[in-house]
Design a protein around this motif. Sequence first.
Motif, PDB file in Angstrom:
ATOM      1  N   LEU A 279      16.366 -32.509  15.670  1.00 48.73           N
ATOM      2  CA  LEU A 279      16.604 -33.346  14.500  1.00 48.73           C
ATOM      3  C   LEU A 279      16.918 -32.494  13.269  1.00 48.73           C
ATOM      4  CD1 LEU A 279      16.787 -36.088  13.212  1.00 48.73           C
ATOM      5  CD2 LEU A 279      14.287 -36.136  13.009  1.00 48.73           C
ATOM      6  N   LEU A 280      16.202 -31.398  13.102  1.00 45.92           N
ATOM      7  CA  LEU A 280      16.478 -30.494  11.972  1.00 45.92           C
ATOM      8  C   LEU A 280      17.887 -29.910  12.074  1.00 45.92           C
ATOM      9  CD1 LEU A 280      13.031 -28.667  11.793  1.00 45.92           C
ATOM     10  CD2 LEU A 280      14.052 -30.006   9.939  1.00 45.92           C
ATOM     11  N   VAL A 281      18.278 -29.517  13.274  1.00 40.76           N
ATOM     12  CA  VAL A 281      19.626 -28.983  13.491  1.00 40.76           C
ATOM     13  C   VAL A 281      20.676 -30.041  13.189  1.00 40.76           C
ATOM     14  CG1 VAL A 281      21.246 -28.132  15.246  1.00 40.76           C
ATOM     15  CG2 VAL A 281      18.919 -27.232  15.175  1.00 40.76           C
ATOM     16  N   MET A 282      20.411 -31.279  13.639  1.00 44.59           N
ATOM     17  CA  MET A 282      21.362 -32.372  13.424  1.00 44.59           C
ATOM     18  C   MET A 282      21.542 -32.672  11.932  1.00 44.59           C
ATOM     19  SD  MET A 282      22.578 -33.576  16.327  1.00 44.59           S
ATOM     20  CE  MET A 282      23.119 -35.221  15.889  1.00 44.59           C
TER      21      MET A 282
ATOM     22  N   ALA B  48      16.889 -40.392   3.909  1.00 46.94           N
ATOM     23  CA  ALA B  48      16.088 -41.385   4.624  1.00 46.94           C
ATOM     24  C   ALA B  48      15.578 -40.827   5.945  1.00 46.94           C
ATOM     25  CB  ALA B  48      16.910 -42.651   4.860  1.00 46.94           C
ATOM     26  N   VAL B  49      16.428 -40.061   6.649  1.00 49.73           N
ATOM     27  CA  VAL B  49      16.015 -39.463   7.917  1.00 49.73           C
ATOM     28  C   VAL B  49      14.889 -38.452   7.697  1.00 49.73           C
ATOM     29  CG1 VAL B  49      16.753 -37.942   9.796  1.00 49.73           C
ATOM     30  CG2 VAL B  49      18.222 -39.828   9.081  1.00 49.73           C
TER      31      VAL B  49
ATOM     32  N   LEU C  61      14.196 -29.605   3.270  1.00 50.54           N
ATOM     33  CA  LEU C  61      15.552 -30.138   3.439  1.00 50.54           C
ATOM     34  C   LEU C  61      15.786 -31.312   2.488  1.00 50.54           C
ATOM     35  CD1 LEU C  61      16.570 -30.267   7.229  1.00 50.54           C
ATOM     36  CD2 LEU C  61      17.857 -29.295   5.323  1.00 50.54           C
ATOM     37  N   PHE C  62      14.794 -32.170   2.385  1.00 47.86           N
ATOM     38  CA  PHE C  62      14.868 -33.322   1.488  1.00 47.86           C
ATOM     39  C   PHE C  62      15.154 -32.857   0.061  1.00 47.86           C
ATOM     40  CE2 PHE C  62      13.248 -36.495  -1.384  1.00 47.86           C
ATOM     41  CZ  PHE C  62      13.491 -37.719  -0.776  1.00 47.86           C
ATOM     42  N   ARG C  63      14.384 -31.848  -0.395  1.00 48.41           N
ATOM     43  CA  ARG C  63      14.544 -31.357  -1.762  1.00 48.41           C
ATOM     44  C   ARG C  63      15.905 -30.693  -1.964  1.00 48.41           C
ATOM     45  NH1 ARG C  63      12.013 -33.963  -5.185  1.00 48.41           N
ATOM     46  NH2 ARG C  63      13.083 -32.472  -6.537  1.00 48.41           N
TER      47      ARG C  63
ATOM     48  N   ILE D  68      13.766 -39.592  17.908  1.00 48.79           N
ATOM     49  CA  ILE D  68      14.943 -39.631  18.776  1.00 48.79           C
ATOM     50  C   ILE D  68      15.983 -40.598  18.205  1.00 48.79           C
ATOM     51  CG2 ILE D  68      15.755 -40.440  21.033  1.00 48.79           C
ATOM     52  CD1 ILE D  68      13.183 -39.254  22.222  1.00 48.79           C
ATOM     53  N   ASP D  69      15.522 -41.737  17.697  1.00 49.63           N
ATOM     54  CA  ASP D  69      16.418 -42.729  17.119  1.00 49.63           C
ATOM     55  C   ASP D  69      17.209 -42.128  15.953  1.00 49.63           C
ATOM     56  OD1 ASP D  69      17.199 -45.665  16.981  1.00 49.63           O
ATOM     57  OD2 ASP D  69      16.529 -45.310  14.933  1.00 49.63           O
ATOM     58  N   SER D  70      16.570 -41.297  15.158  1.00 48.38           N
ATOM     59  CA  SER D  70      17.267 -40.638  14.053  1.00 48.38           C
ATOM     60  C   SER D  70      18.342 -39.686  14.572  1.00 48.38           C
ATOM     61  CB  SER D  70      16.268 -39.866  13.180  1.00 48.38           C
ATOM     62  OG  SER D  70      15.400 -40.751  12.503  1.00 48.38           O
TER      63      SER D  70
END
Length: 217
Positions: free
Chosen positions: A198-201, A50-51, A30-32, A82-84
Amino acid sequence: MGESKFSMKKYTRKEVKDIINQTILAFHNLFREILDERGSYNFHDNLLLAVCKRAMDVLDTIQYAVRKYNLNTLYPLMRLQIDSCLMLQGSLLYKDNNKFFSELTECKFQLNNYKIPDTGERMTERKLAELLEVNYPGFLNTYKYCCDVVHFTGVSFDLAIRDVKFLSFKVSDEVGNKESRYKIQLYLDDLFNINEILLVMINKCRDEFLPYKDKEE
Protein backbone atom coordinates in the motif's frame (compact mmCIF):
# COMPACT_ATOMS: atom_id res chain seq x y z
CA MET A 1 -1.37 -17.56 3.24
CA GLY A 2 -0.59 -21.25 3.55
CA GLU A 3 3.01 -20.94 4.75
CA SER A 4 4.06 -23.63 7.21
CA LYS A 5 3.73 -22.52 10.80
CA PHE A 6 7.13 -24.05 11.47
CA SER A 7 8.99 -21.92 8.90
CA MET A 8 7.32 -18.56 9.40
CA LYS A 9 8.84 -15.67 11.34
CA LYS A 10 7.65 -15.41 14.92
CA TYR A 11 7.03 -11.89 16.18
CA THR A 12 7.21 -10.86 19.82
CA ARG A 13 4.56 -8.51 21.17
CA LYS A 14 7.11 -5.69 21.29
CA GLU A 15 8.12 -6.31 17.67
CA VAL A 16 4.49 -6.23 16.56
CA LYS A 17 3.84 -3.00 18.44
CA ASP A 18 7.01 -1.38 17.06
CA ILE A 19 6.35 -2.44 13.46
CA ILE A 20 2.74 -1.24 13.53
CA ASN A 21 3.71 2.08 15.12
CA GLN A 22 6.47 2.56 12.53
CA THR A 23 4.00 1.81 9.75
CA ILE A 24 1.45 4.27 11.15
CA LEU A 25 4.23 6.85 11.23
CA ALA A 26 5.12 6.07 7.59
CA PHE A 27 1.52 6.69 6.51
CA HIS A 28 1.40 9.83 8.67
CA ASN A 29 4.59 11.19 7.08
CA LEU A 30 3.19 10.51 3.61
CA PHE A 31 -0.01 12.29 4.60
CA ARG A 32 1.94 15.37 5.71
CA GLU A 33 4.13 15.37 2.60
CA ILE A 34 1.13 15.22 0.29
CA LEU A 35 -0.66 17.93 2.28
CA ASP A 36 2.38 20.22 2.35
CA GLU A 37 3.11 19.95 -1.38
CA ARG A 38 -0.45 20.73 -2.51
CA GLY A 39 -0.49 23.69 -4.86
CA SER A 40 -4.25 23.79 -5.23
CA TYR A 41 -7.39 21.76 -4.58
CA ASN A 42 -7.41 18.54 -6.59
CA PHE A 43 -9.09 15.16 -6.44
CA HIS A 44 -5.86 13.20 -6.82
CA ASP A 45 -4.33 14.41 -3.56
CA ASN A 46 -7.62 14.01 -1.73
CA LEU A 47 -7.76 10.34 -2.67
CA LEU A 48 -4.24 9.70 -1.39
CA LEU A 49 -4.89 11.65 1.80
CA ALA A 50 -8.03 9.59 2.42
CA VAL A 51 -6.12 6.35 1.83
CA CYS A 52 -3.37 7.37 4.26
CA LYS A 53 -5.91 8.41 6.91
CA ARG A 54 -7.85 5.17 6.62
CA ALA A 55 -4.65 3.12 6.77
CA MET A 56 -3.65 4.82 10.03
CA ASP A 57 -7.09 4.29 11.57
CA VAL A 58 -7.12 0.62 10.54
CA LEU A 59 -3.66 -0.04 11.98
CA ASP A 60 -4.55 1.66 15.24
CA THR A 61 -7.52 -0.70 15.65
CA ILE A 62 -5.43 -3.71 14.59
CA GLN A 63 -3.06 -3.11 17.51
CA TYR A 64 -5.87 -3.77 19.97
CA ALA A 65 -7.28 -6.77 18.08
CA VAL A 66 -3.84 -8.42 17.88
CA ARG A 67 -3.55 -8.35 21.68
CA LYS A 68 -6.85 -10.25 21.89
CA TYR A 69 -5.93 -12.71 19.09
CA ASN A 70 -9.18 -11.58 17.47
CA LEU A 71 -8.71 -13.05 13.99
CA ASN A 72 -12.41 -12.67 13.17
CA THR A 73 -11.82 -8.91 13.25
CA LEU A 74 -8.21 -8.78 12.09
CA TYR A 75 -8.77 -10.22 8.62
CA PRO A 76 -11.67 -7.87 7.76
CA LEU A 77 -9.45 -4.99 8.90
CA MET A 78 -6.66 -6.14 6.59
CA ARG A 79 -9.28 -6.41 3.85
CA LEU A 80 -9.72 -2.64 4.15
CA GLN A 81 -6.01 -2.14 3.41
CA ILE A 82 -6.35 -4.47 0.44
CA ASP A 83 -9.39 -2.50 -0.74
CA SER A 84 -7.26 0.66 -0.81
CA CYS A 85 -4.68 -1.15 -2.95
CA LEU A 86 -7.42 -2.18 -5.38
CA MET A 87 -8.73 1.39 -5.58
CA LEU A 88 -5.28 2.78 -6.33
CA GLN A 89 -4.67 0.09 -8.95
CA GLY A 90 -7.92 1.07 -10.62
CA SER A 91 -6.99 4.74 -10.58
CA LEU A 92 -3.69 3.98 -12.29
CA LEU A 93 -5.43 2.04 -15.06
CA TYR A 94 -8.19 4.53 -15.85
CA LYS A 95 -7.27 7.09 -18.53
CA ASP A 96 -9.70 9.90 -17.64
CA ASN A 97 -8.39 10.55 -14.15
CA ASN A 98 -10.37 13.76 -13.64
CA LYS A 99 -13.63 11.90 -14.28
CA PHE A 100 -12.55 8.96 -12.11
CA PHE A 101 -11.63 11.10 -9.11
CA SER A 102 -14.60 13.44 -9.31
CA GLU A 103 -17.01 10.50 -9.43
CA LEU A 104 -15.23 8.86 -6.52
CA THR A 105 -16.88 11.35 -4.18
CA GLU A 106 -20.35 10.24 -5.29
CA CYS A 107 -22.19 7.68 -3.17
CA LYS A 108 -22.99 5.47 -6.18
CA PHE A 109 -19.33 5.05 -7.19
CA GLN A 110 -18.28 1.44 -7.83
CA LEU A 111 -15.01 0.29 -9.36
CA ASN A 112 -16.66 -2.49 -11.35
CA ASN A 113 -18.65 0.12 -13.28
CA TYR A 114 -15.38 1.12 -14.95
CA LYS A 115 -13.52 -0.73 -17.67
CA ILE A 116 -9.79 -1.20 -18.14
CA PRO A 117 -9.10 0.97 -21.21
CA ASP A 118 -6.51 -1.34 -22.79
CA THR A 119 -8.56 -4.55 -22.56
CA GLY A 120 -12.20 -3.48 -22.10
CA GLU A 121 -12.49 -5.74 -19.03
CA ARG A 122 -14.47 -4.56 -16.04
CA MET A 123 -12.51 -3.46 -12.99
CA THR A 124 -13.75 -6.23 -10.74
CA GLU A 125 -11.97 -6.68 -7.45
CA ARG A 126 -10.75 -10.10 -8.57
CA LYS A 127 -9.30 -8.70 -11.81
CA LEU A 128 -7.52 -5.86 -10.01
CA ALA A 129 -6.15 -8.34 -7.46
CA GLU A 130 -4.84 -10.52 -10.29
CA LEU A 131 -3.08 -7.52 -11.81
CA LEU A 132 -1.50 -6.65 -8.47
CA GLU A 133 -0.37 -10.27 -8.13
CA VAL A 134 1.92 -9.76 -11.14
CA ASN A 135 4.08 -7.25 -9.27
CA TYR A 136 3.35 -8.40 -5.73
CA PRO A 137 3.33 -12.22 -5.52
CA GLY A 138 1.04 -13.50 -2.77
CA PHE A 139 -1.37 -10.57 -3.00
CA LEU A 140 -4.10 -12.61 -4.69
CA ASN A 141 -4.06 -15.42 -2.11
CA THR A 142 -4.23 -12.92 0.75
CA TYR A 143 -7.13 -11.13 -0.97
CA LYS A 144 -9.05 -14.39 -1.42
CA TYR A 145 -8.46 -15.51 2.17
CA CYS A 146 -9.67 -12.18 3.57
CA CYS A 147 -12.79 -12.40 1.40
CA ASP A 148 -13.45 -15.91 2.76
CA VAL A 149 -13.34 -14.50 6.28
CA VAL A 150 -15.58 -11.53 5.51
CA HIS A 151 -18.16 -13.73 3.76
CA PHE A 152 -19.02 -16.46 6.25
CA THR A 153 -17.38 -19.63 4.91
CA GLY A 154 -15.56 -22.63 6.31
CA VAL A 155 -12.61 -20.32 6.88
CA SER A 156 -14.76 -18.05 9.03
CA PHE A 157 -16.01 -21.05 10.96
CA ASP A 158 -12.47 -22.26 11.56
CA LEU A 159 -11.47 -18.88 13.01
CA ALA A 160 -14.53 -18.80 15.27
CA ILE A 161 -13.97 -22.17 16.95
CA ARG A 162 -11.48 -22.57 19.75
CA ASP A 163 -9.85 -25.87 18.90
CA VAL A 164 -10.30 -28.76 16.47
CA LYS A 165 -9.08 -32.22 17.48
CA PHE A 166 -10.31 -35.71 16.64
CA LEU A 167 -13.41 -34.46 14.82
CA SER A 168 -14.60 -32.55 17.85
CA PHE A 169 -14.53 -28.84 18.54
CA LYS A 170 -15.11 -26.39 21.33
CA VAL A 171 -16.50 -22.90 20.85
CA SER A 172 -15.32 -20.26 23.30
CA ASP A 173 -17.47 -17.42 24.58
CA GLU A 174 -14.35 -15.31 25.15
CA VAL A 175 -13.43 -12.47 22.81
CA GLY A 176 -10.53 -13.56 20.65
CA ASN A 177 -8.84 -16.95 20.47
CA LYS A 178 -5.65 -17.43 22.47
CA GLU A 179 -5.35 -21.02 21.30
CA SER A 180 -4.72 -19.78 17.76
CA ARG A 181 -1.45 -18.04 18.55
CA TYR A 182 0.31 -19.62 15.58
CA LYS A 183 -2.40 -18.27 13.26
CA ILE A 184 -1.69 -14.72 14.40
CA GLN A 185 1.88 -15.10 13.13
CA LEU A 186 0.60 -16.04 9.68
CA TYR A 187 -1.69 -13.04 9.78
CA LEU A 188 1.11 -10.65 10.73
CA ASP A 189 3.28 -11.81 7.82
CA ASP A 190 0.44 -11.01 5.42
CA LEU A 191 -0.46 -7.74 7.13
CA PHE A 192 3.06 -6.35 7.03
CA ASN A 193 3.36 -7.33 3.38
CA ILE A 194 0.07 -5.65 2.44
CA ASN A 195 1.05 -2.46 4.28
CA GLU A 196 4.32 -2.31 2.33
CA ILE A 197 2.43 -2.77 -0.94
CA LEU A 198 0.00 0.00 0.00
CA LEU A 199 2.85 2.41 0.79
CA VAL A 200 4.48 1.61 -2.56
CA MET A 201 1.15 2.10 -4.36
CA ILE A 202 0.61 5.51 -2.77
CA ASN A 203 4.05 6.70 -3.84
CA LYS A 204 3.52 5.29 -7.32
CA CYS A 205 0.26 7.19 -7.60
CA ARG A 206 1.95 10.39 -6.45
CA ASP A 207 4.40 10.09 -9.36
CA GLU A 208 1.69 9.15 -11.87
CA PHE A 209 -0.63 11.95 -10.81
CA LEU A 210 1.96 14.74 -11.18
CA PRO A 211 1.13 15.46 -14.87
CA TYR A 212 -2.54 15.84 -14.00
CA LYS A 213 -1.75 18.17 -11.12
CA ASP A 214 0.37 20.32 -13.45
CA LYS A 215 -2.57 20.60 -15.84
CA GLU A 216 -4.92 21.66 -13.06
CA GLU A 217 -2.53 24.30 -11.78
